[in-house]
Write an enzyme that holds these catalytic residues in place. Structure first.
Site, PDB file in Angstrom:
ATOM      1  N   HIS A  96       0.658  -1.331  -0.217  1.00  0.00           N
ATOM      2  CA  HIS A  96       0.088  -0.054  -0.003  1.00  0.00           C
ATOM      3  C   HIS A  96       0.740   1.293   0.049  1.00  0.00           C
ATOM      4  CE1 HIS A  96      -3.397  -2.783   1.492  1.00  0.00           C
ATOM      5  NE2 HIS A  96      -3.389  -2.729   0.376  1.00  0.00           N
TER       6      HIS A  96
ATOM      7  N   ASP B 289      -3.116  -8.157  -7.687  1.00  0.00           N
ATOM      8  CA  ASP B 289      -2.576  -8.692  -6.452  1.00  0.00           C
ATOM      9  C   ASP B 289      -3.495 -10.140  -6.108  1.00  0.00           C
ATOM     10  OD1 ASP B 289      -2.168  -8.823  -3.842  1.00  0.00           O
ATOM     11  OD2 ASP B 289      -3.508  -7.235  -3.088  1.00  0.00           O
TER      12      ASP B 289
HETATM   13  N1  SAM Z   1      -5.647  -5.949  -3.528  1.00  0.00           N
HETATM   14  C1  SAM Z   1      -6.344  -6.101  -2.101  1.00  0.00           C
HETATM   15  C2  SAM Z   1      -5.830  -5.157  -1.047  1.00  0.00           C
HETATM   16  O1  SAM Z   1      -4.660  -4.738  -1.256  1.00  0.00           O
HETATM   17  O2  SAM Z   1      -6.512  -4.798  -0.208  1.00  0.00           O
HETATM   18  C3  SAM Z   1      -6.358  -7.476  -1.531  1.00  0.00           C
HETATM   19  C4  SAM Z   1      -6.407  -8.593  -2.448  1.00  0.00           C
HETATM   20  S1  SAM Z   1      -6.563 -10.156  -1.989  1.00  0.00           S
HETATM   21  C5  SAM Z   1      -4.596 -10.687  -1.793  1.00  0.00           C
HETATM   22  C6  SAM Z   1      -6.903 -11.168  -3.477  1.00  0.00           C
HETATM   23  C7  SAM Z   1      -8.379 -10.874  -3.555  1.00  0.00           C
HETATM   24  O3  SAM Z   1      -8.485 -11.486  -5.141  1.00  0.00           O
HETATM   25  C8  SAM Z   1      -9.312 -11.724  -2.806  1.00  0.00           C
HETATM   26  O4  SAM Z   1     -10.305 -11.207  -2.090  1.00  0.00           O
HETATM   27  C9  SAM Z   1      -9.895 -12.849  -3.727  1.00  0.00           C
HETATM   28  O5  SAM Z   1     -11.284 -13.216  -3.560  1.00  0.00           O
HETATM   29  C10 SAM Z   1      -9.934 -12.303  -5.133  1.00  0.00           C
HETATM   30  N2  SAM Z   1      -9.821 -12.912  -6.399  1.00  0.00           N
HETATM   31  C11 SAM Z   1      -9.319 -14.414  -6.494  1.00  0.00           C
HETATM   32  N3  SAM Z   1      -9.466 -14.829  -7.769  1.00  0.00           N
HETATM   33  C12 SAM Z   1      -9.711 -13.688  -8.552  1.00  0.00           C
HETATM   34  C13 SAM Z   1     -10.063 -13.384  -9.856  1.00  0.00           C
HETATM   35  N4  SAM Z   1      -9.606 -14.439 -10.797  1.00  0.00           N
HETATM   36  N5  SAM Z   1     -10.570 -12.178 -10.187  1.00  0.00           N
HETATM   37  C14 SAM Z   1     -10.889 -11.340  -9.168  1.00  0.00           C
HETATM   38  N6  SAM Z   1     -10.578 -11.468  -7.917  1.00  0.00           N
HETATM   39  C15 SAM Z   1     -10.190 -12.626  -7.454  1.00  0.00           C
END
Ligand code: SAM
EC number: 2.1.1.266
Length: 281
Positions: free
Chosen positions: A19, A165
């Protein structure tokens, strides 16, 4: 299979690094008046409660944001990030909530900037949608984040940042991030791409680095913060951000704050930071 929930990890040392890098890239993009497009491919829910929810069970934030919370010696870049989190916590009296990447970005966006947040999880998407319903220039979509680079690039603004991410619960994610960057770059070679990665097994992280080396893409900066040496045991020992087309100030800014972050986030003294170009200009 979507078992990963970011709420268990919100505010940990990896989120802190991710972040801060995200905030600095956005600040640097905003040095120009012209608006830009922010794509958050794997958005999570955007806002996390640190007590009474999943985050309290793992208490990972205690080794992340909590270590910065009461410091009065924060370097200016780190202070601006902590201030973003304080905005959610009634000015910073007590640490109760943590901002995910979409909220860090949304709090910074100007009227001329816009964001698309995608999230696939059936329980997390409605929370994300609800958290951003009042932001005029933010759109949320339940969709596959990797597909959005193909679907939405290049942006009409011709300026943009893509944060990739994924949870890496599936091993394919290590290859999919490289493919996504290649897809995006083909369409929008001047965009900034930021890929977060964990170091659980070093060979897996190397797949991303080698894939990007093979892609022929230039100007790729790798920033990493380890809390322990690499290991073949379970668990994340380090995390990093790989930034394609980083704003020129980012390298200097990160070099100046990484020693501080490493010392404060890893008081045991086992921490280590690195910053290097996977491919230079
Ligand atoms: N970017 C967020 C942050 O920094 O606050 C954290 C994201 S977290 C590491 C990964 C997220 O990706 C999870 O909420 C998961 O449900 C979602 N996810 C998993 N596969 C995905 C996909 N193919 N497309 C979109 N979201 C996905």
């Amino acid at each position: 299979m979507l078992s990963y929930r970011h709420s268990f990890h919100a505010g940990n040392h990896a989120d802190v690094l991710k972040h801060i890098v995200l905030m600095l890239i956005i600040e640097n993009l905003q040095l120009k008046e012209k608006g830009f497009y922010y794509l958050d491919t794997h958005a999570g829910v955007g806002r996390y409660r640190l007590f009474g929810d999943e985050a309290e069970k793992t208490a990972e934030f205690e080794e992340g944001i909590a270590r910065l919370w009461e410091r009065n010696d924060l370097p200016p870049e780190v202070k601006r990030y902590v201030d973003q989190i304080k905005r959610l916590n009634y000015g910073g009296k007590a640490l109760r909530y943590y901002a995910g990447s979409p909220l860090i970005a949304a709090q910074l966006l100007r009227p001329q900037d816009r964001a698309l947040l995608t999230e696939l999880h059936p329980s997390d998407f409605p929370l994300l949608r609800n958290n951003f319903k009042e932001y005029a220039n933010v759109v949320t979509k339940r969709d596959d984040g990797f597909q959005q680079l193909k679907a939405t690039l290049p942006p009409k603004e011709r300026r943009g940042l893509v944060l990739i991410d994924p949870p890496y619960e599936l091993k394919e994610d290590y290859d999919l991030v490289v493919q996504a960057v290649e897809e995006g770059y083909k369409r929008f070679a001047t965009g900034v791409y930021a890929v977060w990665y964990p170091v659980v097994l070093r060979q897996q992280t190397k797949r991303i680095v080698r894939g990007l080396e093979r892609s022929g893409i230039r100007k790729i900066l790798q920033i990493e913060l380890a809390v322990r040496p690499d290991s073949d045991q379970r668990g994340m020992t380090a995390s990093g951000m790989i930034v394609i087309n980083p704003p020129w100030q980012l390298e200097t800014q990160m070099k100046s704050i990484l020693p501080y972050l490493t010392e404060v986030l890893v008081p045991a003294g086992t921490g280590k930071w690195s910053l290097n170009w996977i491919t230079p200009e």
